[in-house]
Design an enzyme around this catalytic site. Structure first.
Site, PDB file in Angstrom:
ATOM      1  N   GLN B 126      43.077  36.432  44.811  1.00 41.32           N
ATOM      2  CA  GLN B 126      43.922  37.446  44.004  1.00 41.32           C
ATOM      3  C   GLN B 126      44.981  38.204  45.013  1.00 41.32           C
ATOM      4  O   GLN B 126      43.573  39.024  45.691  1.00 41.32           O
ATOM      5  CB  GLN B 126      43.171  37.519  42.841  1.00 41.32           C
ATOM      6  CG  GLN B 126      44.258  38.310  42.231  1.00 41.32           C
ATOM      7  CD  GLN B 126      42.920  39.019  41.684  1.00 41.32           C
ATOM      8  OE1 GLN B 126      41.907  39.590  41.115  1.00 41.32           O
ATOM      9  NE2 GLN B 126      43.368  39.469  39.815  1.00 41.32           N
ATOM     10  N   GLY B 127      45.830  39.066  44.876  1.00 39.31           N
ATOM     11  CA  GLY B 127      46.616  39.356  45.820  1.00 39.31           C
ATOM     12  C   GLY B 127      46.909  40.442  44.549  1.00 39.31           C
ATOM     13  O   GLY B 127      48.498  40.608  44.624  1.00 39.31           O
ATOM     14  N   TYR B 128      46.292  41.311  43.945  1.00 36.56           N
ATOM     15  CA  TYR B 128      46.920  42.738  43.577  1.00 36.56           C
ATOM     16  C   TYR B 128      46.034  43.525  43.540  1.00 36.56           C
ATOM     17  O   TYR B 128      47.508  44.281  43.968  1.00 36.56           O
ATOM     18  CB  TYR B 128      46.053  42.256  41.741  1.00 36.56           C
ATOM     19  CG  TYR B 128      46.685  41.588  40.741  1.00 36.56           C
ATOM     20  CD1 TYR B 128      47.521  40.593  41.321  1.00 36.56           C
ATOM     21  CD2 TYR B 128      46.174  41.773  39.410  1.00 36.56           C
ATOM     22  CE1 TYR B 128      47.798  39.483  40.010  1.00 36.56           C
ATOM     23  CE2 TYR B 128      46.965  41.244  38.364  1.00 36.56           C
ATOM     24  CZ  TYR B 128      47.476  40.073  39.370  1.00 36.56           C
ATOM     25  OH  TYR B 128      47.690  39.229  38.247  1.00 36.56           O
ATOM     26  N   SER B 129      45.431  43.971  44.443  1.00 37.70           N
ATOM     27  CA  SER B 129      45.159  44.996  44.559  1.00 37.70           C
ATOM     28  C   SER B 129      45.487  45.616  46.238  1.00 37.70           C
ATOM     29  O   SER B 129      45.708  45.250  46.678  1.00 37.70           O
ATOM     30  CB  SER B 129      43.495  45.971  44.882  1.00 37.70           C
ATOM     31  OG  SER B 129      42.652  45.277  44.081  1.00 37.70           O
ATOM     32  N   GLU B 244      42.065  35.563  30.069  1.00 35.82           N
ATOM     33  CA  GLU B 244      40.556  35.076  30.321  1.00 35.82           C
ATOM     34  C   GLU B 244      39.169  36.582  30.310  1.00 35.82           C
ATOM     35  O   GLU B 244      39.190  36.871  31.415  1.00 35.82           O
ATOM     36  CB  GLU B 244      40.355  34.395  31.004  1.00 35.82           C
ATOM     37  CG  GLU B 244      38.599  33.855  31.703  1.00 35.82           C
ATOM     38  CD  GLU B 244      38.248  32.930  30.543  1.00 35.82           C
ATOM     39  OE1 GLU B 244      37.803  32.004  30.225  1.00 35.82           O
ATOM     40  OE2 GLU B 244      38.838  32.672  29.296  1.00 35.82           O
ATOM     41  N   SER B 383      37.575  49.960  36.178  1.00 32.21           N
ATOM     42  CA  SER B 383      36.948  50.650  36.424  1.00 32.21           C
ATOM     43  C   SER B 383      36.065  51.254  35.132  1.00 32.21           C
ATOM     44  O   SER B 383      36.894  51.125  34.055  1.00 32.21           O
ATOM     45  CB  SER B 383      36.744  51.429  37.092  1.00 32.21           C
ATOM     46  OG  SER B 383      37.087  52.940  36.790  1.00 32.21           O
ATOM     47  N   ASN B 384      34.652  51.235  34.619  1.00 29.99           N
ATOM     48  CA  ASN B 384      34.083  51.747  33.750  1.00 29.99           C
ATOM     49  C   ASN B 384      35.054  53.099  33.455  1.00 29.99           C
ATOM     50  O   ASN B 384      34.939  53.505  32.070  1.00 29.99           O
ATOM     51  CB  ASN B 384      32.569  52.147  33.935  1.00 29.99           C
ATOM     52  CG  ASN B 384      31.774  50.414  33.405  1.00 29.99           C
ATOM     53  OD1 ASN B 384      32.870  49.721  34.112  1.00 29.99           O
ATOM     54  ND2 ASN B 384      30.265  50.763  33.283  1.00 29.99           N
ATOM     55  N   GLU B 385      35.365  53.798  34.355  1.00 32.39           N
ATOM     56  CA  GLU B 385      35.807  55.183  33.887  1.00 32.39           C
ATOM     57  C   GLU B 385      37.697  54.688  33.240  1.00 32.39           C
ATOM     58  O   GLU B 385      37.822  55.495  32.445  1.00 32.39           O
ATOM     59  CB  GLU B 385      36.236  56.140  34.380  1.00 32.39           C
ATOM     60  CG  GLU B 385      35.124  56.811  35.753  1.00 32.39           C
ATOM     61  CD  GLU B 385      34.044  55.782  36.028  1.00 32.39           C
ATOM     62  OE1 GLU B 385      34.691  54.813  37.134  1.00 32.39           O
ATOM     63  OE2 GLU B 385      32.885  55.548  36.451  1.00 32.39           O
TER      64      GLU B 385
END
Lengths: 376, 398, 376, 398
Positions: B126-129, B244, B383-385
């Site tokens: 995957q090339g997202y970040s 998903e 992130s959870n934040e």
């Protein structure tokens, strides 16, 4: 009542902090890891030369310190720098040598000079944190003792010159009575080492003891009467370890605050987000709690056994709990970069996490605090 | 209200169990259970076994070679495979790219790429970040400039999980700087063997190179590798992210982790008795077990709604936060349970095929590495934040 | 697997919610408090008329529900409205009547019709949450039992018509065997009440039992064999109580979210502050956990004793912990106004807090969950 | 580093103990220990006893009739009096107004008001908070308009603790709307018997009317009751807030609360043995006790620095947060400890002189009320949220 450092300790702190900034850097750590050494020899030599090892012992013992607050100053700075050293082994094994009296003064002198490395071989594969669970046995044969058994996670064991080794000379597996201590060369026949790296950057070894012969001169203190000395040495060790954890937390906190001030997201430094500000404030409050807990223990090492040990368990419980909180929050607030080995936080986080696995973890000491009758 | 599965679902579960018993190699489940690192070949072996049965792509429609399961069936599959110690299905091609191609890809792209995902010809990553972007995925800086029949790609991706194994990468690239940041993004499929691509491992807290940086230096990509329309990639990217998420809670992993924790706590001795009989340690296990019992039901509520055709919204965010917190607590308790043997950092012995003698009990060695590795759970995938902010804004309307 | 309400339950929920909005308002509560009543009689009549009491019993028992999810629907709505009723006493005492068979069908019919009030007199001054600690004794004298002892915090006791009363007919203080149940009129000779208000807005009484004569017809079930029936009734009571707590939490959450949207400080709604947003998100997540825990218990009341009781303790532990979290956070995020009795949150907070003091608190059930062998 | 008190300090402590043993009426300490509500007369009685010994105003200089203690001596006084069950010293005149008058008041004001604070002629209350202002104290809306020799005051104050007992109130009032909100505030002393003042009780969560609303409707206040300069009141207000914060941690209250909790846990029986022997309950006591041991030392560090002349800064904020969290946890555990007897809400029996027979054990009745009442600790005096922001900004420089 006075919470300021004495002038001597202030000087020690300043000098040590300056020294460690340059001497305990990631490169020196990496070199020690590469060399499978327990410590960068240059760093160790430097510490000895500065008198840092001597600061852990009283004048009668050949040092020039030895009080709880001396341990605190030294270990907080080691922690702040993330230094990897077997100095805790010196507190534990060296403390037991010193308690055993003048017979071992020469050896101790060499330890303080940094020319002889000590290891503390007490824990066993099945002992976990139970101080009196000793299954290694020592039986008299003429003037010698013959020792058989296993020791677990002996930090710096394979790199040490001398071991302080516990073995049972009488009593049942969990008895406090019947435990004896021996000072033996680490390369004695009958000792078999399996050396490996630790998550905290240091090294340890599993030790198989098979027919080790130790002369009666190697006995530390009275035969079968070592329990209280071990407990006292571990109390001092706990003070040192908790002070180191405090330094590590300070370093993790400083790194995180810096990051929050500089890292921008959605157009502003993330440290401006209120949720992170409040979590940082809570982190700071907890670290101050840990600092006070370290002070409580360091100032009470000389009191009665009960008062001392209640503080041992209180401090280790609190520091262990706070260390996990600080570690996890520091990683989380960094985000991805906090997960990477290359970034300094990884090393601090590993060391901090591992402090809970030595000398009893936070759950263990919570139970022990109750068992000592502190809640009654 | 009815907490029972239907007879058909129970029959499916039984069929799955029988299949796993016969077809899941013990060598693989042993590795999974003992926390050893899986090799590329291990994943490929398991993918092939599932594909042979038609069960590799549970969420794909049958027409594309998938199993066509609904959310409950996928959940049962997840439960049974994690309980059996099966390797996880590597999600990049199957769970992420597949649905995007099925919805937005051309017929040629579907016919070319989908079978290759199933038969393992291509390992996708995957090339997202990108560096410095954090959770702000729309701030794509990697550029793709059209030159004749090709795009020329320049830039950098990061946190690319298992990129070291990959043949192909799907990327968000910037094809236009006009308009909002979201508007100039395109979705491109890139061959990892193209000249100009460099993969550099990032070693994580646990000492493992699980993720990578991927550098693009004038990489040529044929225009037929553009998915959908130019500058519309953000739509596909979001579809991928939300498609998903039924397993976002990680209940299967949590259950397996809890079982492992209890096993260790039965074997470890503290104060002369099994650690699991220490009232304080038992209480800490109990607290996380109770939380997991509740979270598993929250998960089923979402699964059940999804099977009935409702799109999970911010419930996914709640499951993400609670699920990761529970798994991380189990990891922390497991690390604590192994006592001083959490200290050895012999991560090389976790490698597949390592012959080094383990230190301490066999269950002890992976505990610290897994604790550190799973700190990622609350950081990645939003992130959870970020999840808390989503919950506050969408459900609570703050 | 289906988490939707049946059509009947959906209708019950909708109707009850609409009814309670107007019937269970602060004024009706205040009137009941003023009158020292266990419930506003009009509210009670309305509930009976709507069939809400009947929803707690099966058709064989004269009701038209009785499953765990019927309890859940009814009690969640009671909680959401902050209604003060002795309906939990009906689940407990009425459930025991129903379990004891047809002999008490008439009485149960009147209870369902809302014309007879029940109380559950089981807990004693020294029993805390221990189900089998019964020191009240019942000894045979001819055809009668003579009962002596004390019962503690009997909710709605002084306002009840009939009591379901436990007493020991054999065995030692903490034995599970030897406990018997009696249905006796609340105004029987030998019963002495001390009535007082509760923090949750209801009323309870201390009961001194001195030579109470109960005919053998008042015995519920077999002599000495009441333990399992009590445990089962309390399991159902726990489901009801936890569902009520869930409704209370939903109400507290809604009130808090409203407040955060409207209250401004430093020029913007305080709900825009990220720290409060994240805390609200955590509150919501925990309430969803509580909702799932209630579902777990309500769906498992009919399973084996062990599976049922593990879910009783799991659910009560989780709900108790979450209830405290939600209560304290709701008050804190409101600030000063959240501290005042006049504001609706005060009532919700008191009721929510008190749910942890019935049928075992969160620490008690954590230990019980372990003792039941759930962690092994 | 030295954790011991000096011999002089220990001697002072011994003197205090002897004094308390001889002079603290058992009737008062019984009430305090059992959590009964104290009447106005109870406070006045105790104030007079202390004033007779010159110990009522520990923080005032001797020249003004105070004890002139340093921070450590004040700390010892606090420790010993709370341990002995003495009533608290009502702070409004002594701890709050006194120092402001001493620093900013005119000679006439000092000579008139200070002796009356000491001898109890005036019971003071505080007029800072206003409805809807929360922690934003500078948004003062109550106005004072100069008319000849008087100010005419209109507006409303709230959260006025024990205002129902007060003879006098010190108020922040707005005398100008020019400039920043802080710039037009004045500090005014107002007679509570003035025409136009109305006091309405606010009943709190615990059922007690501890605080009040105070309404001002064209109240005439002589100009000589202005403290310092007009429009400079914010300076005096801040001085008041920061002056007496050494007891912000409430260590004495926490210690007394912990002892009470343990006493109850020894008396309550659970599962056939004293509650204090229940491993899980004992562990929860242990956790808060350990936190308190550390917090007490943090407090001493601040006290010691204050005695050495350092002004406590954000450390006060840390002590405020941790101190209140610890006290609230002790309150929650105490409520939990009393079991079902936490339910009776017979708050009238907590009143001084009530003859109603208590329900359950005598220690049980105050537990719930105190739990609810002390939820205020984290709200008032600058909420814990405000304190966290202060910490983040000043110490962490975020």
């Amino acid at each position: 009542m006075n919470f300021d450092l004495t002038e001597e300790r202030q000087m020690l702190q300043d000098g040590l902090r300056r020294y460690l900034v340059q001497a305990a850097n990631p490169q020196s750590r990496a070199a020690a890891v590469e060399a499978e050494a327990a410590v960068d020899p240059e760093l160790w030599g430097g510490l000895a030369e500065m008198g840092v090892i001597g600061a852990l012992f009283t004048e009668e013992q050949g040092g020039f310190g030895g009080a709880g607050f001396d341990l605190a100053v030294v270990f907080e700075e080691l922690g702040r720098a993330g230094a990897v050293t077997p100095l805790l082994e010196v507190v534990l094994a060296g403390g037991l040598l010193a308690q055993a009296g003048d017979a071992h003064a020469d050896l101790l002198g060499e330890v303080i000079a940094g020319t002889r490395a000590l290891a503390y071989a007490h824990g066993e594969p099945a002992s976990r944190y139970d101080l009196s669970r000793v299954e290694t046995t020592a039986r008299r044969e003429g003037d010698d003792y013959v020792i058989d058994g296993r020791k677990a996670v002996v930090v710096g064991g394979a790199q040490a010159d001398m071991l302080v080794l516990s073995a049972r000379t009488s009593g049942e597996r969990d008895d406090a009575g019947g435990i004896s201590l021996f000072a033996v060369p680490a390369d004695s026949a009958g000792l078999q080492w399996r050396d490996y790296p630790l998550a905290d950057g240091g090294r340890a070894a599993e030790l198989v003891i098979d027919g080790l012969r130790a002369g009666s001169g190697s006995l530390l203190g009275a035969e079968g009467g070592a329990h209280d000395a071990i407990e006292y040495a571990q109390a001092r060790g706990t003070a040192a370890l908790c002070a180191e954890a405090l330094g590590l937390m300070e370093a993790a906190r400083a790194l995180t605050a810096d990051y929050l001030r500089t890292r921008k997201q959605f157009g502003q430094p993330i440290g401006k987000f209120q949720a992170l500000q409040h979590r940082m404030a809570d982190m700071l409050i907890e670290i101050e709690q840990a600092r006070s807990a370290v002070i409580n223990l360091c100032g009470r090492l000389q009191l009665s056994r009960r008062e001392r040990e209640i503080n041992v368990s209180a401090t280790k419980q609190l520091v262990g709990r706070v260390a996990r909180h600080v570690t996890e929050e520091a990683i989380q607030m960094h985000g991805g970069i906090g997960m990477t080995e290359e970034y300094e936080l990884a090393h601090l986080a590993r060391r901090l996490t591992m402090t809970d696995h030595r000398l009893g973890d936070s759950t263990y000491h919570l139970g022990r605090f109750v068992a000592l009758g502190a809640v009654a | 209200m009815n907490l029972d599965f239907t007879p058909e679902q129970e029959a499916f579960r039984a069929e799955l169990r029988a299949f796993l018993e016969q077809n899941l190699p013990e060598r693989l489940s042993d590795k999974v259970r003992s926390g050893q690192r899986l090799a590329k070949e291990d994943y490929e072996e398991w993918h092939a076994i599932l594909n042979g049965r038609g069960w590799l792509a549970g969420n794909w429609p049958k027409g594309h070679g998938g199993a066509g399961w609904d959310a409950v069936e996928r959940h049962i599959f997840e439960e049974e495979t994690t309980a059996a110690g099966a390797p996880r299905i590597v999600p990049f091609g199957l769970a992420m790219l597949g649905p995007v191609l099925q919805k937005f890809g051309s017929k040629e792209q579907q016919e070319h790429w989908l079978p290759r995902i199933l038969d393992g010809t291509d390992w996708w990553c995957q090339g997202y970040s990108e560096p410095g972007a954090g959770s702000d995925l729309a701030s794509v800086k990697t550029t793709a400039v059209r030159e004749g029949d090709h795009y020329i790609v320049n830039g950098q991706k990061t946190w690319t999980t298992l990129g070291q194994y990959a043949d192909m990468i799907f990327c968000l690239v910037r094809t236009s700087k006009e308009g909002k940041p979201q508007e100039g993004i395109s979705f491109l499929l890139i061959d990892m063997t193209s000249p100009g691509i460099e993969v550099r491992p990032i070693v994580l807290l646990d000492g493992e190179p699980e993720v990578n940086e991927v550098f693009f230096d004038n990489v040529k990509v044929p225009v037929e590798n553009l998915v959908g329309e130019e500058n519309k990639g953000w739509t596909y990217a979001k579809y991928l992210l939300t498609h998903e998420r039924t397993n976002i809670a990680g209940v299967g992993f949590a259950n397996a982790g809890l079982e492992n924790l209890k096993r260790i706590a039965r074997l470890e001795q503290s104060r002369g008795r099994p650690l699991i009989e220490d009232p304080l340690f038992a209480a800490r296990i109990a607290e996380v077990e109770i939380a997991l019992m509740a979270m598993a039901t929250t998960n089923l509520r979402v699964v059940s709604a999804a099977a009935a055709g409702q799109a999970p919204g911010a419930e996914s965010s709640m499951l993400k936060v609670k699920g990761t917190v529970i798994r991380q607590e189990i990891n922390a308790l497991t690390r604590e349970a192994v006592g001083p043997y959490a200290m050895p950092f012999a991560h090389e012995t976790l490698e597949a095929g390592s012959n080094a003698e383990p230190v301490g009990p066999d269950y002890a060695l992976p505990a610290t590495a897994q604790y550190f590795n799973n700190r990622k759970l609350s950081i990645y995938g939003g992130s959870n934040e970020v999840q808390r902010t989503i919950i506050a804004k969408t459900i609570l309307e703050l």
